[in-house]
Scaffold this motif. Structure first.
Motif, mmCIF file in Angstrom:
data_model
loop_
_atom_site.group_PDB
_atom_site.id
_atom_site.type_symbol
_atom_site.label_atom_id
_atom_site.label_comp_id
_atom_site.label_asym_id
_atom_site.label_seq_id
_atom_site.Cartn_x
_atom_site.Cartn_y
_atom_site.Cartn_z
ATOM 1 N N THR A 5 -29.546 -15.104 19.377
ATOM 2 C CA THR A 5 -30.602 -14.029 19.263
ATOM 3 C C THR A 5 -31.938 -14.567 19.212
ATOM 4 O O THR A 5 -32.225 -16.071 19.071
ATOM 5 C CB THR A 5 -30.330 -13.349 17.864
ATOM 6 N N TYR A 6 -32.990 -13.581 19.417
ATOM 7 C CA TYR A 6 -34.195 -14.003 19.326
ATOM 8 C C TYR A 6 -34.691 -14.914 18.171
ATOM 9 O O TYR A 6 -35.499 -15.766 18.275
ATOM 10 C CB TYR A 6 -35.166 -12.979 19.999
ATOM 11 N N PRO A 7 -34.259 -14.177 17.171
ATOM 12 C CA PRO A 7 -34.987 -14.709 15.628
ATOM 13 C C PRO A 7 -34.133 -16.182 15.734
ATOM 14 O O PRO A 7 -34.923 -17.134 15.189
ATOM 15 C CB PRO A 7 -34.262 -13.770 14.876
ATOM 16 N N GLN A 8 -33.155 -16.272 16.067
ATOM 17 C CA GLN A 8 -32.328 -17.840 16.158
ATOM 18 C C GLN A 8 -33.371 -18.612 16.998
ATOM 19 O O GLN A 8 -33.519 -19.901 16.548
ATOM 20 C CB GLN A 8 -31.027 -17.696 16.439
ATOM 21 N N LYS A 9 -33.712 -18.190 18.081
ATOM 22 C CA LYS A 9 -34.612 -19.178 18.991
ATOM 23 C C LYS A 9 -35.729 -19.440 18.519
ATOM 24 O O LYS A 9 -36.545 -20.524 18.566
ATOM 25 C CB LYS A 9 -34.674 -18.432 20.175
ATOM 26 N N LEU A 10 -36.500 -18.401 17.757
ATOM 27 C CA LEU A 10 -37.773 -18.760 17.026
ATOM 28 C C LEU A 10 -37.602 -19.706 16.177
ATOM 29 O O LEU A 10 -38.325 -20.523 15.875
ATOM 30 C CB LEU A 10 -38.282 -17.351 16.425
ATOM 31 N N VAL A 11 -36.600 -19.425 15.216
ATOM 32 C CA VAL A 11 -36.527 -20.550 14.113
ATOM 33 C C VAL A 11 -36.129 -22.060 14.698
ATOM 34 O O VAL A 11 -36.631 -22.994 14.126
ATOM 35 C CB VAL A 11 -35.286 -20.074 13.151
#
Length: 255
Positions: A5-11
């Motif tokens: 997911t996009y949030p996972q990528k940001l983290v």
């Protein structure tokens, strides 16, 4: 094909950039603290370069399959400019990278103490003997070399599994040459994070130099991205040619 997911990528980008700054940038004050009053040598620069290269290699294999392990705003912008990633992902990536750089710089102080600030915290800067024009050129060329290797390493036709090693060695090589001129930032987040933390802890920060680093790095990376694209523009393959040519599997992409 499964995708994070996009949030996972940001983290992942935040953690990867934090590791880059903590290990890579942190190796600078660590070296100066250990050396004491001993002069800084080319061997010291080699060990700092190795620290940067090692953490880049480690992070590519750790989070490359999650976010692409860009951990560099200049690389992110170059990938977007050449349509390798969508522009809508860019703001989040840039924010995550800067936050990660700040966290990494704070971790340096947490481990080495205030003495890390006293010896400069590894904040990128160029001295009076290096003018702004020379610094801009050095950063642009250094980042262009790194970005060119990145684009080649993630090309689907490149040898699979070696992207991390290739990019890490490029980081090592660039720092060895560009380091004496500008500290070889080749990464705007690596510049901004330590500067913000250095300012917070009353360290010496040359804010007037920041535009040279940011603009030079972005210009170099974007130029390298378009150059790689131009060198690898391919004509269409006819049906007759496909019957005579072996099919090569697509390998090597980080994301």
């Amino acid at each position: 094909m499964e995708e994070n997911t996009y949030p996972q990528k940001l983290v992942a980008e935040m953690l990867g950039t934090a590791m880059l700054v903590f290990i890579g940038v942190g190796s600078v004050p660590a070296t100066l603290i250990v050396n004491g009053k001993a002069p800084f040598t080319f061997a010291d620069l080699g060990m700092i370069s190795l620290a940067f290269a090692t953490v880049v290699i480690a992070m590519i294999y750790a989070i490359g399959h999650v976010s692409g392990c860009q951990i560099n705003p200049a690389i992110t912008l170059a990938l977007a400019a050449t349509r390798k990633i969508p522009w809508r992902d860019v703001p989040g990536y840039l924010a995550a990278q800067v936050v990660g750089a700040v966290l990494g710089a704070l971790a340096i102080i947490g481990v080495l103490g205030r003495q890390a600030v006293t010896v400069g915290l590894g904040i990128a800067s160029y001295g009076p003997q290096v003018g702004a024009g020379q610094a801009f050129f050095a950063e642009a060329v250094g980042t262009a070399v790194l970005a060119f290797v990145v684009f080649g390493a993630i090309d689907r036709r490149s040898a699979g599994g070696f992207a991390g090693l290739a990019i890490g060695l490029a980081v090592f090589a660039v720092i060895m040459v560009v380091g004496p001129a500008t500290s070889s930032a080749v990464n705007p987040a690596r510049v901004v994070g330590p500067m913000l933390v250095g300012q917070l802890f009353n360290g010496t920060v040359h804010w007037s130099q920041l535009p040279v680093y940011v603009i030079g790095d972005v210009v170099g990376a974007v130029a390298a991205g378009f150059l790689y694209g131009a060198l690898n523009a391919r004509r269409g393959v006819t049906a007759a040619e496909t019957t005579n040519e072996p099919v090569v599997a697509a390998e090597g992409a980080l994301s």
